[in-house]
Write a protein that holds these residues in place. Structure first.
Motif, PDB file in Angstrom:
ATOM      1  N   MET A   1       0.824  -1.199   0.000  1.00 47.57           N
ATOM      2  CA  MET A   1       0.000   0.000   0.000  1.00 47.57           C
ATOM      3  C   MET A   1       0.866   1.259   0.000  1.00 47.57           C
ATOM      4  N   GLU A   2       2.053   1.185   0.567  1.00 47.42           N
ATOM      5  CA  GLU A   2       2.898   2.357   0.635  1.00 47.42           C
ATOM      6  C   GLU A   2       3.278   2.869  -0.754  1.00 47.42           C
ATOM      7  N   ALA A   3       3.499   1.969  -1.709  1.00 46.78           N
ATOM      8  CA  ALA A   3       3.834   2.387  -3.077  1.00 46.78           C
ATOM      9  C   ALA A   3       2.682   3.188  -3.671  1.00 46.78           C
ATOM     10  N   GLN A   4       1.457   2.730  -3.473  1.00 44.05           N
ATOM     11  CA  GLN A   4       0.291   3.462  -3.983  1.00 44.05           C
ATOM     12  C   GLN A   4       0.184   4.836  -3.342  1.00 44.05           C
ATOM     13  N   THR A   5       0.457   4.913  -2.062  1.00 42.85           N
ATOM     14  CA  THR A   5       0.393   6.189  -1.349  1.00 42.85           C
ATOM     15  C   THR A   5       1.415   7.172  -1.901  1.00 42.85           C
ATOM     16  N   ALA A  37       8.482   7.276 -11.380  1.00 44.67           N
ATOM     17  CA  ALA A  37       9.324   6.087 -11.308  1.00 44.67           C
ATOM     18  C   ALA A  37       9.589   5.792  -9.833  1.00 44.67           C
ATOM     19  N   LEU A  38       9.077   4.685  -9.353  1.00 41.99           N
ATOM     20  CA  LEU A  38       9.156   4.382  -7.933  1.00 41.99           C
ATOM     21  C   LEU A  38       9.786   3.019  -7.684  1.00 41.99           C
ATOM     22  N   ASN A  43      11.179  -3.893  -6.159  1.00 41.44           N
ATOM     23  CA  ASN A  43      10.355  -3.836  -7.368  1.00 41.44           C
ATOM     24  C   ASN A  43      10.428  -2.431  -7.956  1.00 41.44           C
ATOM     25  N   ALA A  44       9.963  -2.307  -9.190  1.00 42.55           N
ATOM     26  CA  ALA A  44       9.923  -0.999  -9.840  1.00 42.55           C
ATOM     27  C   ALA A  44       8.511  -0.764 -10.355  1.00 42.55           C
ATOM     28  N   PHE A  45       7.920   0.335  -9.940  1.00 46.69           N
ATOM     29  CA  PHE A  45       6.570   0.688 -10.363  1.00 46.69           C
ATOM     30  C   PHE A  45       6.620   1.964 -11.187  1.00 46.69           C
ATOM     31  N   HIS A  61      -1.395   5.189 -17.747  1.00 45.97           N
ATOM     32  CA  HIS A  61      -0.998   3.790 -17.569  1.00 45.97           C
ATOM     33  C   HIS A  61      -0.221   3.657 -16.266  1.00 45.97           C
ATOM     34  N   ALA A  62      -0.422   2.573 -15.566  1.00 43.18           N
ATOM     35  CA  ALA A  62       0.344   2.256 -14.364  1.00 43.18           C
ATOM     36  C   ALA A  62       0.724   0.786 -14.441  1.00 43.18           C
ATOM     37  N   PHE A  63       1.964   0.484 -14.095  1.00 41.32           N
ATOM     38  CA  PHE A  63       2.404  -0.901 -14.211  1.00 41.32           C
ATOM     39  C   PHE A  63       3.599  -1.159 -13.309  1.00 41.32           C
TER      40      PHE A  63
END
Length: 93
Positions: A1-5, A37-38, A43-45, A61-63
């Motif tokens: 969830m932290e990546a989405q935040t 770019a996260l 992982n890389a989002f 787009h999100a991936f």
């Protein structure tokens, strides 16, 4: 969830007219297209968004990047972004 935040926070900065430190121009598709770019827990989002279509921000787009070719964005993801941008621009006229 932290990546989405973190991605949401970066989009909020863009909505306020700024560019987050994890965002950069997405090259090759015209001005006003940016990529968040996260790197996160090994992982890389990526989130690609456009800011110069009207007064709104559109997430195109999100991936999760799973390329084995280093930092380069896979061509299939670039093609998806290009197709969706074209459709969005046509829809908004």
């Amino acid at each position: 969830m932290e990546a989405q935040t973190r991605c949401h926070f970066a989009l909020t900065i863009a909505a306020d007219g700024g560019i987050a430190d994890i965002a950069k121009p997405f090259k090759g598709l015209g001005s006003g297209v940016f990529e968040i770019a996260l790197p996160f827990r090994g992982n890389a989002f990526r989130v690609v968004y456009a800011v110069q279509i009207g007064d709104e921000i559109w997430v195109v787009h999100a991936f999760q990047k799973k390329s084995t070719q280093g930092i380069k964005t896979p061509q299939r993801e670039i093609d998806t972004v290009a197709t969706r941008l074209k459709q969005l621009r046509e829809m908004l006229g």
